[in-house]
Structure formats: C-alpha cells, structure tokens
Design a protein around this motif. Structure first.
Motif, mmCIF file in Angstrom:
data_model
loop_
_atom_site.group_PDB
_atom_site.id
_atom_site.type_symbol
_atom_site.label_atom_id
_atom_site.label_comp_id
_atom_site.label_asym_id
_atom_site.label_seq_id
_atom_site.Cartn_x
_atom_site.Cartn_y
_atom_site.Cartn_z
ATOM 1 N N ARG A 46 0.963 -1.165 -0.149
ATOM 2 C CA ARG A 46 -0.010 0.007 -0.070
ATOM 3 C C ARG A 46 0.884 1.263 0.000
ATOM 4 N NH1 ARG A 46 -2.645 -3.695 3.377
ATOM 5 N NH2 ARG A 46 -1.914 -2.557 5.265
ATOM 6 N N THR A 47 1.881 1.165 0.910
ATOM 7 C CA THR A 47 2.674 2.450 0.723
ATOM 8 C C THR A 47 3.467 2.781 -0.538
ATOM 9 O OG1 THR A 47 3.151 2.201 3.144
ATOM 10 C CG2 THR A 47 5.042 3.244 2.119
ATOM 11 N N SER A 48 3.854 1.572 -1.213
ATOM 12 C CA SER A 48 4.589 1.748 -2.459
ATOM 13 C C SER A 48 3.706 2.328 -3.553
ATOM 14 C CB SER A 48 5.313 0.247 -2.959
ATOM 15 O OG SER A 48 4.200 -0.461 -3.343
ATOM 16 N N MET A 49 2.379 2.129 -3.335
ATOM 17 C CA MET A 49 1.217 2.900 -4.457
ATOM 18 C C MET A 49 0.738 4.190 -3.940
ATOM 19 S SD MET A 49 1.461 0.492 -6.479
ATOM 20 C CE MET A 49 0.062 0.995 -7.647
ATOM 21 N N LEU A 50 1.239 4.681 -2.820
ATOM 22 C CA LEU A 50 1.048 6.067 -2.834
ATOM 23 C C LEU A 50 1.430 7.102 -3.905
ATOM 24 C CD1 LEU A 50 1.567 6.368 1.043
ATOM 25 C CD2 LEU A 50 -0.598 6.300 -0.115
ATOM 26 N N GLY A 51 0.571 7.758 -4.453
ATOM 27 C CA GLY A 51 1.043 8.630 -5.466
ATOM 28 C C GLY A 51 0.573 7.686 -6.852
ATOM 29 N N HIS A 52 0.353 6.353 -6.855
ATOM 30 C CA HIS A 52 -0.115 5.819 -8.116
ATOM 31 C C HIS A 52 -1.619 6.325 -8.572
ATOM 32 C CE1 HIS A 52 -0.846 2.363 -10.772
ATOM 33 N NE2 HIS A 52 -2.050 2.301 -10.330
ATOM 34 N N GLN A 53 -1.866 6.388 -9.876
ATOM 35 C CA GLN A 53 -3.059 7.146 -10.144
ATOM 36 C C GLN A 53 -3.848 6.026 -10.719
ATOM 37 O OE1 GLN A 53 -2.084 10.018 -13.273
ATOM 38 N NE2 GLN A 53 -1.175 11.360 -11.727
ATOM 39 N N LEU A 54 -5.249 5.954 -10.092
ATOM 40 C CA LEU A 54 -6.264 5.547 -10.390
ATOM 41 C C LEU A 54 -7.398 6.417 -11.313
ATOM 42 C CD1 LEU A 54 -7.006 3.721 -7.241
ATOM 43 C CD2 LEU A 54 -6.076 2.726 -9.238
ATOM 44 N N GLU A 55 -8.105 5.821 -12.018
ATOM 45 C CA GLU A 55 -9.296 6.283 -12.677
ATOM 46 C C GLU A 55 -10.362 6.857 -11.963
ATOM 47 O OE1 GLU A 55 -11.006 8.286 -16.165
ATOM 48 O OE2 GLU A 55 -8.887 7.177 -16.025
#
Length: 69
Positions: A46-55
């Motif tokens: 979850r931490t590694s996906m902070l900043g990842h963009q979702l639609e």
C-alpha cells in the motif's frame, strides 16, 4: 480522470479503500486483480502505491467529495 492515491482506510466491511487527491474514495477491489494482489495485501504494498494514479469516475460525474474517516 486519473487521480493520485494519497492514503487508505477500510470501510465498514473491512474492504480497502483508496483516498484520492480529488477528495473521492475508491474501493481498490474495482481495480484489476493483479494490482489488488500486489498492493492491497500488505502495508509495504500500500505504501509503495501512494501517488499511483487511479481512474476516478466520480470526477467525471462531478460528484461531491466523499466523507473521510
């Protein structure tokens, strides 16, 4: 509209919800299963996906911002 993930919480049923920068929330189980397996199941994921963009479909619908716990 793509929006970055800024945090997470669980809903009343224990499902993980991504908090998006636009002010909306999105259940991560709606994303492709491969992504869910990789990042929802662990804190480091979850931490590694902070900043990842979702639609964010709600942005396209001009929905009001969600309440965040």
């Amino acid at each position: 509209m793509l929006q970055p993930i800024i945090g997470y919480h669980t809903d009343g049923e224990g499902h993980w919800v991504a908090q998006l920068d636009c002010g909306h929330n999105q259940h991560v189980r709606h994303d492709p299963p491969m992504i869910v397996r990789e990042w929802v199941t662990s804190e480091s994921g979850r931490t590694s996906m902070l900043g990842h963009q979702l639609e964010c479909k709600k942005c396209d619908e001009r929905a009001p911002k969600d309440e965040r716990p």
